[in-house]
Design an enzyme around this catalytic site. Structure first.
Site, PDB file in Angstrom:
ATOM      1  N   GLY A 178       0.772  -1.293   0.165  1.00  0.00           N
ATOM      2  CA  GLY A 178      -0.134   0.028  -0.142  1.00  0.00           C
ATOM      3  C   GLY A 178       0.823   1.337  -0.087  1.00  0.00           C
ATOM      4  CG  ASP A 192       4.793   5.818  -5.499  1.00  0.00           C
ATOM      5  OD1 ASP A 192       5.095   5.389  -4.424  1.00  0.00           O
ATOM      6  OD2 ASP A 192       3.771   5.315  -6.473  1.00  0.00           O
ATOM      7  CD  GLU A 193       7.189   2.377  -7.717  1.00  0.00           C
ATOM      8  OE1 GLU A 193       8.013   1.678  -7.035  1.00  0.00           O
ATOM      9  OE2 GLU A 193       5.961   1.884  -7.564  1.00  0.00           O
TER      10      GLU A 193
END
Length: 253
Positions: A44, A116-117
């Site tokens: 998540g 993100d990532e």
């Protein structure tokens, strides 16, 4: 002092110039935070990134949302539960400070940055995020996987562990097939765990990104590759369990 002088002094890009004398720093902008939320696939992380962006935006804060190699192959953050948001793609040579300066040049304030990532960032880019937190007072939230398919820290994740003010494992528990908590992202081909190969392979049901491609194969040689989250014991032993080819695993064809 002229009005023009005032404009120069208030230019937010001054926050990223050479460090001022020690005494002057006390009157500078408030220090931001650099936070790294990490965990295995399916825990998540992207959902949490989108939720934090939503919560900050609701309070009138303005953010810059960045991504490096989203599973969709597009410049966006996508969650496996079906929500998504457009984002700015960070390339290999991107100076993240320049992305913030571009916003300032348009007259836009930046209160926070979401990445993100983040495991795919270079250590230099992580240093740039720390500079934004320290010198520009921007809150930086990074989300990513800590280790690659070999159980080795990604360089970007390693640098985040070294520099972040806060390290937070994502609390949504991902289970190995045996029922124990899964921490390791095994790369699997023909139901065998791969122990070497390209460091970065981003895979989903339709898209793939391979970087670098030192071991790239021709289309005729391409075979199905997928990822599976395992506990340490079964990652080490290579035991994928009785449902190794279950539907819904990430696949790269």
């Amino acid at each position: 002092m002229t009005a023009a002088d005032d404009v120069v002094l208030e230019d937010p890009t001054d926050a990223l110039s050479a460090a001022p004398p020690a005494g002057a720093r006390r009157n500078g902008p408030a220090r931001g935070r650099l936070k790294f939320c990490y965990g295995p696939m399916d825990c998540g992380k992207s959902t949490l990134a989108l939720q934090i962006d939503h919560n900050h935006a609701r309070q009138g804060r303005r953010g810059l949302v960045l991504v490096r190699h989203d599973r969709s192959g597009a410049p966006q953050i996508t969650s496996r539960i079906g929500i998504a948001r457009r984002a700015t793609e960070v390339a290999t040579g991107t100076d993240i400070r320049d992305l913030v300066r571009e916003q300032w040049a348009r007259g836009q304030h930046v209160d926070y940055v979401i990445v993100d990532e983040a495991q795919f960032l270079s250590p230099v880019q992580v240093d740039q995020l720390a500079e934004l937190a320290d010198e520009a007072g921007i809150d930086v939230y990074c989300f990513g996987i800590a280790t690659d398919f070999r159980s080795t820290l990604f360089p970007g994740a390693a640098r985040l562990f070294e520099l972040a003010d806060e390290l937070q494992p994502v609390q949504v528990e991902v289970l190995c097939w045996c029922g124990l908590p899964g921490r390791f992202n095994a790369r699997v081909r023909d139901d065998v765990i791969l122990r070497d190969g390209d460091t970065v392979v981003v895979a989903d049901t339709e898209h793939s990104v391979v970087e670098p491609s030192a071991s790239a194969r021709s289309d005729a040689e391409m075979v199905t590759v997928r990822y599976q989250v395992l506990c340490r014991r079964h990652f080490r032993s290579g035991d994928l369990g009785p449902a190794a080819a279950q539907h819904g695993q990430l696949r790269l064809s």
